[in-house]
Design a protein around this motif. Structure first.
Motif, mmCIF file in Angstrom:
data_model
loop_
_atom_site.group_PDB
_atom_site.id
_atom_site.type_symbol
_atom_site.label_atom_id
_atom_site.label_comp_id
_atom_site.label_asym_id
_atom_site.label_seq_id
_atom_site.Cartn_x
_atom_site.Cartn_y
_atom_site.Cartn_z
ATOM 1 N N TRP A 75 -59.315 106.114 84.114
ATOM 2 C CA TRP A 75 -58.749 105.112 82.903
ATOM 3 C C TRP A 75 -59.476 104.011 82.941
ATOM 4 C CZ3 TRP A 75 -56.059 107.878 86.531
ATOM 5 C CH2 TRP A 75 -54.937 108.958 85.945
ATOM 6 N N LEU A 76 -59.840 103.619 81.826
ATOM 7 C CA LEU A 76 -60.519 101.966 81.897
ATOM 8 C C LEU A 76 -59.781 101.094 81.381
ATOM 9 C CD1 LEU A 76 -63.992 103.287 79.985
ATOM 10 C CD2 LEU A 76 -63.687 102.383 82.197
ATOM 11 N N LYS A 77 -59.752 100.114 82.017
ATOM 12 C CA LYS A 77 -58.876 98.937 81.851
ATOM 13 C C LYS A 77 -59.854 97.866 81.563
ATOM 14 C CE LYS A 77 -54.998 100.942 82.157
ATOM 15 N NZ LYS A 77 -54.101 101.105 80.843
ATOM 16 N N SER A 78 -59.328 96.486 81.286
ATOM 17 C CA SER A 78 -60.113 95.127 81.047
ATOM 18 C C SER A 78 -60.600 94.841 82.452
ATOM 19 C CB SER A 78 -59.385 94.043 80.480
ATOM 20 O OG SER A 78 -58.071 93.894 81.142
ATOM 21 N N TYR A 79 -59.976 95.066 83.498
ATOM 22 C CA TYR A 79 -60.277 94.653 84.919
ATOM 23 C C TYR A 79 -61.035 95.503 85.706
ATOM 24 C CZ TYR A 79 -56.104 97.128 85.743
ATOM 25 O OH TYR A 79 -54.882 98.010 85.952
ATOM 26 N N GLY A 80 -61.122 96.875 85.138
ATOM 27 C CA GLY A 80 -62.012 97.904 85.948
ATOM 28 C C GLY A 80 -61.753 99.200 85.374
ATOM 29 N N ARG A 81 -61.962 100.088 86.376
ATOM 30 C CA ARG A 81 -61.818 101.568 86.235
ATOM 31 C C ARG A 81 -61.014 102.306 87.327
ATOM 32 N NH1 ARG A 81 -66.519 106.276 85.151
ATOM 33 N NH2 ARG A 81 -65.295 107.886 86.425
ATOM 34 N N TRP A 82 -60.160 103.122 86.902
ATOM 35 C CA TRP A 82 -59.197 103.743 87.851
ATOM 36 C C TRP A 82 -59.694 105.321 88.065
ATOM 37 C CZ3 TRP A 82 -55.776 101.783 91.273
ATOM 38 C CH2 TRP A 82 -55.216 100.561 91.038
ATOM 39 N N ASP A 83 -59.638 105.835 89.018
ATOM 40 C CA ASP A 83 -60.102 107.372 89.115
ATOM 41 C C ASP A 83 -58.998 107.968 90.191
ATOM 42 O OD1 ASP A 83 -62.952 107.749 88.095
ATOM 43 O OD2 ASP A 83 -62.804 105.977 88.819
ATOM 44 N N ILE A 114 -55.046 113.819 98.150
ATOM 45 C CA ILE A 114 -55.356 112.755 96.920
ATOM 46 C C ILE A 114 -55.626 111.337 97.016
ATOM 47 C CG2 ILE A 114 -53.062 111.539 95.299
ATOM 48 C CD1 ILE A 114 -51.402 113.875 96.134
ATOM 49 N N GLN A 115 -56.448 111.152 96.164
ATOM 50 C CA GLN A 115 -57.296 109.717 96.336
ATOM 51 C C GLN A 115 -57.278 109.143 94.967
ATOM 52 O OE1 GLN A 115 -61.605 109.395 96.769
ATOM 53 N NE2 GLN A 115 -61.066 109.105 98.985
ATOM 54 N N LEU A 116 -56.704 107.730 95.164
ATOM 55 C CA LEU A 116 -56.648 106.742 93.899
ATOM 56 C C LEU A 116 -57.929 105.614 94.225
ATOM 57 C CD1 LEU A 116 -55.553 105.985 91.544
ATOM 58 C CD2 LEU A 116 -53.843 104.415 92.771
ATOM 59 N N SER A 117 -58.798 105.419 93.273
ATOM 60 C CA SER A 117 -59.898 104.378 93.449
ATOM 61 C C SER A 117 -59.722 103.470 92.342
ATOM 62 C CB SER A 117 -60.987 105.359 93.343
ATOM 63 O OG SER A 117 -61.415 106.090 94.024
ATOM 64 N N LEU A 118 -60.312 102.299 92.657
ATOM 65 C CA LEU A 118 -60.432 101.284 91.715
ATOM 66 C C LEU A 118 -61.693 100.697 91.840
ATOM 67 C CD1 LEU A 118 -59.225 99.168 89.482
ATOM 68 C CD2 LEU A 118 -58.438 97.765 91.365
ATOM 69 N N SER A 119 -62.578 100.563 90.764
ATOM 70 C CA SER A 119 -63.846 100.087 90.768
ATOM 71 C C SER A 119 -63.522 98.974 89.690
ATOM 72 C CB SER A 119 -64.850 101.081 89.822
ATOM 73 O OG SER A 119 -64.852 102.288 90.836
#
Length: 816
Positions: free
Chosen positions: A762-770, A810-815
Motif C-alpha cells: 500500500w502506498l501512503k503519503s508517508y511511505g509504503r507498507w508491504d 508473516i512479515q509487515l514492512s514499512l519503507s
C-alpha cells in the motif's frame, strides 16, 4: 496485573517504532516529498548542480498532504517549483532560478529506462553532468549546433540542436547500450546472476529473492529453486551437484565468510546476511572463475551496492525476526546500516516437533567514498550472535556462536587499461557447544570451545592488454590462529555398539593451539577470439603451513554464441578444497589435517531464447573426485545439536567419489504470469572399499516449478518440488534378530513439498507498507527423513520424523 514477557516487550518495541514513524511521518525531507508526488503522477525534476543534497535533506512540514501545499511551502526553505509543461515541474533554488529552462533526460533505447549518470557538451563547448538523471539548462546556455552526450556503458551520441528544438522544454536523449566490455562478460558455466546482460542463463531480477524457496527472503537460499541445488529438509544450505554442505564458498562485498549461518550446527535455518542489504546474488555451480579458489562445488557472491529506490529506510516486524535497514548518500559518499534480531518465536510455536529455543542478532555497516575520479574506498563491519538450546527427552544441549568481520577496501581505476583492488580484513569466530545425551542406546557428554582469528591482506589487478585480451591476477596472504578445546565422553550399549561397528566407550580430551601462514594466488587470461568466441584460461593455487602441499587448480571456460538468441558454454577444470585451521574432524581418535580434496569437473551448457521470449537452458556435468575428505553423518537421525554422542554417528571415509547429471530449465512469462520449471536427472556416489554407495542426499529425479500470478491487489507465488526419496540405512527386525541394512541401500518414499507466498503493498503519503504471508509445506505433507530406534519389551520400536514441518511466516514492512 500480569507482566508482559520479555518476548512481548521485544516485539512491542518495533511496533511502537512503526507507530511513531506514522505519527511523525508528515515532517519529511524534500527528497522524500518529491518521491511521493512523483509516485502520484506529478513529474518533478531537478538538476544536481542547482539543487544540492543539503537542500534535498531539509525537512518540510506540510499543513495538508497534497501537491498544492508542497508547492506553496517550498518558499520557506528557499526552493520553488516552476511549471515547464502540463504536470511537469522543475525544482529550483531561489538563488538559481532559470527562466525558460530546457530539460535533458537520457534513457536506454532498448528498454526506455532512465540513465541516471551522463554528461553533455553544448555547442559552445561547456560541459554539464548529472547523477540524478536530469540536466537543466537555460536557453541562454544553449545555441544551435551539435550536442555531444556521453554515458558509461553506452555509445556516444551526437544530436543537432536547432532553433525549433530549443523551443521544446523537454529533450529526450536515446542512448544505445554499448557492447559489454570484455571484463564484464559472464564466461563461467552454470552461473545464475541478477543482471540484464544477454542470455544470463536464468531470467531473474531482484524480485526473485522474494520467492518462497528463499525462506524469509534469505539471499543464500535464493538458489534453492535451481536445478543444480538440492536441499534436505529444514537445512538452509544446499548440496550443489552432489557436493557436501561445506563445499560452497560464500562472500559478501568481496569478503569470504566462514559458515555465515545462524544455528550452524542445527539446520543452519537462516544466514547472517540481512536480505534487505543484498542487491545482487551470483550463484556459480559449474567451473567457477579462478579467483574463487579453495572450495569444490559452488560459489555464492552477494553484493550490497546502493539500491535505486524511492525510500531510504525499511523497518520490519515478523514471526521470524525484526529488523531495520537504512541507507544514505550524496554525490561522493554513501552508506548503509542493517540490524536484525529474531528466532524467539521459532520455538514450539513454529516448529512443533522440535523443542528448540533459538535467538540471534546480526548487523552490517558499510561506508563508501569516491575520493577522486580514480580512487574509491569502503569500510565494512559484520557481526552476528547466536544462542541455541535443545531440550529433548534424550538430548539437553546449548550452543553459542559469535562472529565478527572487519574489512577495508581500496579500488584504483585509471579509466583506461588498469584496475586494482586491495583489501585488508580481520575476522574472529567463537563457537561453543556443551550438553549431554541419554537414551537406551547411548549416554554421553560433550564440551567444545573453538576460537579462531584471521588477519588477511589480498590484492587483485585487472589489465586490459588489448581490446581482445584481459589479464586478471591476484594474491592473498593470511595469518590464522585457532584455539581448540574439546572433551567428549560417551558410553554405548554393548549390543548396539557391536551391531553398528562402533567402540563401546569413547573418551577424548583434545586441546590444540595452532597458528600458521596461508597464501594463495590466481591468474586468468580472457581472450575474445572473435565476436562469437570468448575463452577464459586460468589457474589457482594455495598453500597452508599446516597442510601437505597441494597442486595447481587449472580452469578453462568457453562461450560460443552462434547467433543473438543462443549460446553454448563449456567448462573444464580442477577444484581443490583443504581443511581450514578450525576444520579438524574432532570426532577422530587423533584429529589431524588431511591432504586437500580434489575434483575434476566438466560442464556443457546450452541456452536459447525461444521466439515467444521463453528461455530454455540445458546442462550436463560430470564431477570426478580424485581425493575425498572423510566426513561424519548419523545413519538414522540427523536432528541433533550434538550428533556425535549418538551410536549411529559414523565416519565415512571414501577413497573416491563421483557425481553427474543432466539439468533442463524452461522459464518465461504468459500474460502477467511468470513461471519456471526444471528437471534434473542425477546421481552422486562415494567409493568405499571398491563399492559404490549413494550419498545420503542423492535425488535421482527432481522436478521444481514456480509460478507468480497477480490476483487483484495481491501477488500469489507458489513453488513446488518433487524428487526421488533420499537413500536410507535401516534397522531390520526379523525372527527376533536385529540387523543393519547396507548403508544407503534402502530408499525413503518420494518427496513432495508445496510452498505459498502472498505479497501486497500500500502506498501512503508517508511511505509504503508491504505485507508478506509465507507458508512452507502448506499441505503439511509428511516427508519422512530420519528414524529414532529404541527397545521396549524386547521389541524394536521406531519413530520416524518428517523432513519439513509446516512453517508459517508473516512479515509487515514499512519503507519510507
Amino acid at each position: 496485573m500480569k507482566q508482559p514477557s520479555s518476548i512481548s516487550r521485544l516485539y512491542l518495541l518495533p511496533l511502537l517504532l512503526l507507530a511513531s514513524q506514522i505519527g511523525l511521518a508528515n515532517p519529511k525531507t524534500v527528497a522524500s516529498w518529491v518521491d511521493i508526488f512523483n509516485d502520484n503522477g506529478q513529474a518533478i525534476f531537478f538538476s544536481s548542480d542547482q539543487v544540492t543534497d543539503q537542500q534535498l535533506r531539509q525537512t518540510l512540514l506540510l499543513p495538508d498532504v497534497n501537491f498544492t501545499a508542497f508547492r506553496d511551502n517550498l518558499s520557506h526553505i528557499g526552493l520553488q517549483l516552476n511549471a515547464i509543461d502540463q504536470d511537469v515541474w522543475v525544482l529550483q533554488s531561489h538563488s538559481q532560478v532559470i527562466s525558460n529552462p530546457v530539460l535533458f533526460k537520457a534513457q536506454d533505447s532498448s528498454n526506455q529506462s532512465s540513465i541516471r549518470s551522463f554528461q553533455i557538451t553544448t555547442p559552445a563547448g561547456h560541459l554539464f553532468s548529472t547523477k540524478n538523471g536530469v540536466i537543466i539548462l537555460s536557453q541562454q546556455q544553449l545555441t544551435s549546433g551539435i550536442l555531444h552526450i556521453f554515458a558509461s556503458k553506452y555509445e556516444p551520441l551526437t544530436q543537432t540542436i536547432t532553433e525549433d528544438s530549443l523551443r521544446q522544454p523537454i529533450q529526450r536523449l536515446e542512448l544505445i547500450p554499448a557492447p559489454l566490455a570484455l571484463s564484464d562478460l559472464k564466461v563461467s558455466t552454470s552461473l545464475l546472476y541478477f543482471d540484464k546482460n544477454n542470455l544470463p542463463g536464468y531470467v531473474m531480477d531482484g524480485a526473485d529473492l522474494m520467492q518462497p524457496n528463499a525462506f524469509n527472503h534469505d539471499p543464500l537460499q535464493s538458489g534453492q529453486g535451481l536445478a543444480s541445488h538440492n536441499s534436505a529438509g529444514l537445512d538452509g544450505r544446499s548440496h550443489v551437484r552432489g557436493g557436501l554442505l561445506n563445499e560452497t564458498l560464500i562472500e559478501l562485498d568481496g569478503m569470504i565468510l566462514r559458515s555465515p549461518y545462524h544455528f550452524k550446527d542445527f539446520a543452519s535455518l537462516l544466514s547472517t546476511i540481512n536480505p534487505n542489504v543484498a542487491t545482487s546474488v551470483s550463484h556459480y555451480a559449474g567451473v567457477f572463475p579462478a579467483q574463487y579458489g579453495g572450495r569444490l562445488s559452488a560459489v555464492i557472491s552477494v553484493d550490497s551496492e546502493r539500491r535505486n529506490t524511492d525510500y531510504d529506510r525499511i523497518s520490519q516486524v515478523g514471526l521470524l525476526d525484526i529488523s531495520h535497514t537504512q541507507w544514505w548518500s550524496n554525490d561522493y559518499k554513501d552508506g548503509l546500516v542493517g540490524v536484525r534480531s529474531g528466532g524467539y518465536l521459532l520455538k514450539q510455536n513454529l516448529i512443533s516437533h522440535l523443542n528448540i529455543h533459538p535467538e540471534f542478532e546480526d548487523a552490517y555497516v558499510k561506508f563508501n567514498q569516491q575520493t577522486s575520479p580514480k580512487w574509491q574506498s569502503s569500510q565494512h563491519f559484520l557481526v552476528s550472535r547466536d544462542e541455541l538450546s535443545v531440550n529433548q527427552s534424550d538430548e539437553q544441549a546449548k550452543a553459542a556462536y559469535h562472529d565478527q568481520y572487519v574489512w577495508f577496501k581500496w579500488q584504483y581505476d585509471n579509466l583506461q587499461a588498469h584496475q586494482s583492488n586491495w583489501q585488508l580484513a580481520f575476522s574472529r569466530h567463537h563457537d561453543q557447544r556443551r550438553g549431554e545425551t541419554s537414551d537406551q542406546l547411548s549416554t554421553g557428554t560433550l564440551t567444545e570451545d573453538i576460537l579462531t582469528k584471521y588477519l588477511q591482506l589480498s590484492w587483485q589487478h585487472q589489465w586490459r592488454l588489448a581490446p581482445w585480451f584481459n589479464l586478471d591476477l591476484g594474491m592473498t596472504v593470511q595469518n590464522t590462529e585457532a584455539d581448540i578445546d574439546s572433551q567428549r565422553m560417551v558410553q554405548h550399549n554393548p549390543y548396539w555398539a557391536e551391531l553398528l561397528n562402533t567402540p563401546t566407550t569413547q573418551n577424548q580430551d583434545f586441546q590444540s593451539q595452532t597458528d600458521g601462514l596461508f597464501w594463495s594466488y590466481f591468474i586468468n587470461l580472457r581472450w575474445q577470439i572473435n565476436d562469437r568466441w570468448v575463452t577464459d584460461i586460468g589457474l589457482y593455487n594455495e598453500q597452508a603451513r599446516w597442510l601437505p602441499h597441494q597442486g595447481i587448480s587449472p580452469r578453462l571456460n568457453m562461450v560460443y554464441q552462434p547467433d543473438s538468441i543462443s549460446q553454448w558454454r563449456f567448462g573444464l577444470g580442477r577444484h581443490q578444497q583443504a581443511q581450514r585451521l578450525d576444520e579438524l574432524l574432532l570426532s577422530d581418535d587423533n584429529p589431524s589435517y588431511q591432504a586437500a580434496s580434489s575434483a575434476d569437473l566438466m560442464v556443457i551448457d546450452y541456452r536459447r531464447r525461444l521466439p515467444n521470449g521463453w528461455l530454455l537452458r540445458g546442462e550436463t556435468y560430470y564431477k570426478k573426485y580424485s581425493r575425498t575428505l572423510a566426513y561424519y553423518e548419523n545413519l538414522f537421525s540427523d536432528y541433533h545439536l550434538i550428533p556425535e554422542l549418538y551410536a549411529d554417528y559414523q565416519r565415512i571415509s571414501p577413497s573416491d567419489a563421483q557425481a553427474g547429471g543432466i539439468e533442463l530449465t524452461l522459464a518465461g512469462q504468459l500474460n502477467n504470469t511468470h513461471w519456471s520449471v526444471s528437471y534434473t536427472l542425477a546421481e552422486t556416489r562415494d567409493e568405499i572399499n571398491e563399492f559404490k554407495v549413494d550419498r545420503s542426499w542423492q535425488q535421482r529425479h527432481t522436478l521444481k516449478t514456480g509460478i507468480s500470478q497477480p490476483i487483484g491487489d495481491w501477488l500469489l507465488t507458489t513453488s513446488a518440488q518433487y524428487h526421488s526419496g533420499w537413500p536410507r540405512t535401516e534397522l531390520l527386525y526379523q525372527q527376533d534378530i536385529i540387523s543393519v541394512s547396507d548403508r544407503n541401500s534402502r530408499q525413503w518414499p518420494d518427496f513432495f513439498q508445496l510452498d505459498l507466498q502472498l505479497n501486497r503493498h500500500w502506498l501512503k503519503s508517508y511511505g509504503r507498507w508491504d505485507l508478506l504471508i509465507q507458508i512452507q509445506n502448506v499441505l503439511d505433507i509428511n516427508n519422512p527423513c530420519c528414524t529414532e530406534y529404541s527397545m521396549a519389551d524386547s521389541q524394536l520400536i521406531s519413530a520416524t520424523k518428517s523432513a519439513m514441518p509446516i512453517i508459517p511466516n508473516i512479515q509487515l514492512s514499512l519503507s519510507w
